[in-house]
Structure formats: structure tokens, C-alpha cells
Design an enzyme around this catalytic site. Structure first.
Site, PDB file in Angstrom:
ATOM      1  N   ARG A   1     103.122  22.004 -37.094  1.00 25.10           N
ATOM      2  CA  ARG A   1     102.891  21.484 -35.743  1.00 25.10           C
ATOM      3  C   ARG A   1     102.356  20.049 -35.750  1.00 25.10           C
ATOM      4  O   ARG A   1     102.527  19.321 -34.779  1.00 25.10           O
ATOM      5  CB  ARG A   1     101.939  22.406 -34.989  1.00 25.10           C
ATOM      6  CG  ARG A   1     102.570  23.765 -34.692  1.00 25.10           C
ATOM      7  CD  ARG A   1     101.798  24.568 -33.690  1.00 25.10           C
ATOM      8  NE  ARG A   1     102.488  25.799 -33.355  1.00 25.10           N
ATOM      9  CZ  ARG A   1     102.053  26.680 -32.468  1.00 25.10           C
ATOM     10  NH1 ARG A   1     100.914  26.451 -31.816  1.00 25.10           N
ATOM     11  NH2 ARG A   1     102.731  27.780 -32.207  1.00 25.10           N
TER      12      ARG A   1
ATOM     13  N   ASP B   1      93.907  24.029 -18.172  1.00 28.11           N
ATOM     14  CA  ASP B   1      94.394  24.288 -19.524  1.00 28.11           C
ATOM     15  C   ASP B   1      93.836  23.200 -20.430  1.00 28.11           C
ATOM     16  O   ASP B   1      93.482  22.111 -19.959  1.00 28.11           O
ATOM     17  CB  ASP B   1      95.920  24.288 -19.569  1.00 28.11           C
ATOM     18  CG  ASP B   1      96.464  25.064 -20.769  1.00 28.11           C
ATOM     19  OD1 ASP B   1      96.872  26.221 -20.598  1.00 28.11           O
ATOM     20  OD2 ASP B   1      96.457  24.510 -21.888  1.00 28.11           O
TER      21      ASP B   1
END
Length: 305
Positions: free
Chosen positions: A51, A161
Site C-alpha cells: 500500500r 472518517d
């Protein structure tokens, strides 16, 4: 950790070997846990490398140690890193039993109480890990259908978030048209717009539901939370599973502190408050009310079968 290395070869990338060393992984593991509460188990070493690898290439860096120094110094890059390691899977009307519980057990009671003058005609909801917006817009569709403004109801939905990337997508409120299959047909027709021209193959949330939802970045591991309490419903689904027990307990304590006395906390299907707090009780599968609340008692609200 500081020794530069050549980037992994295309062949090793294809095989999933991103050449992040164990000591580098430990450093990121500790930093990510401190910053976000997310604990990456040791077997996530290759996942982390995968990632972050594209970000190293974009910055022209040759080692994860070099990138680690960058995220320590640069808050914006730390946010970018957390964007890349966070998991953002979501769907419209996910955990359908919870929406059914609200529609058939909770909202009729609130309407009854509002008509009797026992509660105001206002609802505040927090989607505490809103990802790309499917959850808060699902909530908006349900509430607007059941508690229309024409009957004096005011609805406020906050979506938060840790990832700025998914928050931007949530604000855009634009999804591929295949997502329409997740939305009940009456809601789809009433609240969604089908894209045309350059937006063909996509759908967008209509202005009625977009007007109910606001978005803000928030890290659930940074307490106290910078939002006023008194929420009627808090959705915090599929988040606790990424925290260790101590972090889970801290997050739950803070969420309950932001819940109205008659409010509800909704978790994901694989999550539970068992062993985390004695300040809440179950009133349905993955649905919790404050312990002292008598609003959702067995006499007033039958158990789900």
C-alpha cells in the site's frame, strides 16, 4: 533502517514482495497505532509494503526508512499514509437488519413521542467511519422517507472518517451505477439521479439527501472528539475490529459520551461491546443503548426474533 535500497523489481512487485524489512515494518506499526489506533498484525507486513510502495515511487524515495522519516516530520504526509493503509469497504444499506430495526421499531416510537410533545422533531445522526458516503446517504434516505420535512422534522447527519481521500468521494456523492442494486427501488427512484453525458454509467445522490449530510475528517483515536454530543444514533461499524482491546474501550467510552440518553449505538456484524464497557446494553443484534436508558425497555420495545 536508514540505508537506501533500490526499489523492488517489477517481477518482485508482481509476486507481492515489496522489500520492506521487519525493523521498518515495526516502526510503521508503532507509528500507525499511535496515530490512528489501527494495529497492524505482523502478518500484514507485505500488505503495508504494497500500500505504501506507490507513494515511495511517487516521491522518488528508495527505501521505507526514508519514507518513515518523511511521515514523522510532515503531518500532511502522515495523513496521506493513513489514507493508504485504511480499509474503506462499504455498501448502501449494509447490515439491513439495523435499518429494518430503525424503520419498524425506533422511528415509529419517535414519531409517536413527537406527536405527544415528549421529544422535538429533530434527529442528529453520526456516521463515525463513513468511508465513501454510502452509509450516511443510506441513513438520509431512510430518515427523509420516514420523517419528512413537510411534517416539521429536521435531520442532521455527520459523516466522519480518517481518510481525506474517501471523504472527498463522499462529498462528491457519485458512484458507479452498479451500486444502484444495493438500494431499495423506492429509495433509488426518490433520491438518486442517473448520470448522463460524461457521467453516464454513474449515479449521484440527489439534492434532498445531500443537504442533510456534512462531512469532516476525524481520527477516532484522538480524544476527546471535537463534535457536540447528544446524537440520537451513532453508526460505528467495522471499525473496532482494527483496534486492540484498550483502544476499543477508549473509543466506545467516547462514543457513548456523545450519545443522547435515549440514543442508539450501532456496530458492525463482527463487533460487540462484550468486555469493553458496562455502560451499554444490547437491545438488538449489534444495537446498543446506554445502560441507564429506559427508553428501549423489553416492555416498550419487543426483542427481535
Amino acid at each position: 533502517m536508514d540505508q537506501p535500497r533500490r526499489p523492488a523489481s517489477p517481477a518482485s512487485e508482481a509476486a507481492g514482495d515489496y522489500s520492506i524489512r521487519k525493523e521498518e515494518f515495526r516502526a510503521f506499526q508503532d507509528l500507525i497505532h499511535r496515530e490512528s489506533g489501527i494495529f497492524l498484525a505482523d502478518h500484514k507486513l507485505a500488505l503495508l509494503g504494497g500500500r505504501l510502495h506507490a507513494r515511495l515511487r511517487a516521491l522518488g524515495m528508495t527505501s521505507y526508512g526514508e519514507y518513515f522519516k518523511a511521515v514523522q516530520k510532515d503531518e500532511a504526509e502522515r495523513i496521506e499514509m493513513l489514507d493508504r493503509i485504511s480499509t474503506n469497504e462499504t455498501h448502501f444499506f449494509r447490515e439491513p437488519h439495523q435499518f429494518e430495526f430503525l424503520k419498524t421499531r425506533v422511528l415509529p416510537r419517535w414519531v409517536e413521542d413527537a406527536q405527544a410533545g415528549r421529544r422535538p422533531r429533530s434527529i442528529r445522526v453520526w456516521s463515525a467511519a463513513c468511508s465513501t458516503g454510502e452509509e450516511p446517504y443510506s441513513i438520509a434516505m431512510l430518515l427523509l422517507d420516514q420523517l419528512p420535512a413537510s411534517e416539521g422534522w429536521s435531520i442532521e447527519i455527520l459523516g466522519t472518517d480518517i481518510s481525506t481521500r474517501v471523504l472527498q468521494k463522499a462529498k462528491d456523492a457519485l458512484w458507479r451505477i452498479e451500486k444502484a442494486e444495493e438500494i431499495p427501488t423506492p429509495y433509488l427512484k426518490a433520491f438518486m439521479l442517473e448520470g448522463t453525458g460524461p457521467e453516464k454509467g454513474k449515479m449521484k445522490a440527489g439534492p434532498e439527501i445531500r443537504s442533510l449530510v456534512s462531512f469532516s475528517r476525524m481520527n477516532l483515536n484522538s480524544r476527546p472528539y471535537p463534535v457536540p454530543g447528544g446524537f440520537d444514533i451513532i453508526f460505528c461499524r467495522n471499525v473496532l475490529i482494527y483496534f486492540n482491546t484498550a483502544t476499543k474501550a477508549g473509543v466506545v467510552e467516547e462514543l457513548l459520551a456523545h450519545l443522547a440518553p435515549s440514543g442508539l449505538l450501532l456496530l458492525g456484524h463482527a463487533e460487540s461491546l462484550h468486555g469493553l464497557t458496562e455502560q451499554a446494553r444490547s437491545v438488538g443484534p449489534t444495537i446498543y443503548a446506554p445502560l441507564q436508558s429506559t427508553y428501549f425497555s423489553g416492555q416498550r420495545l419487543p426483542r427481535l426474533r
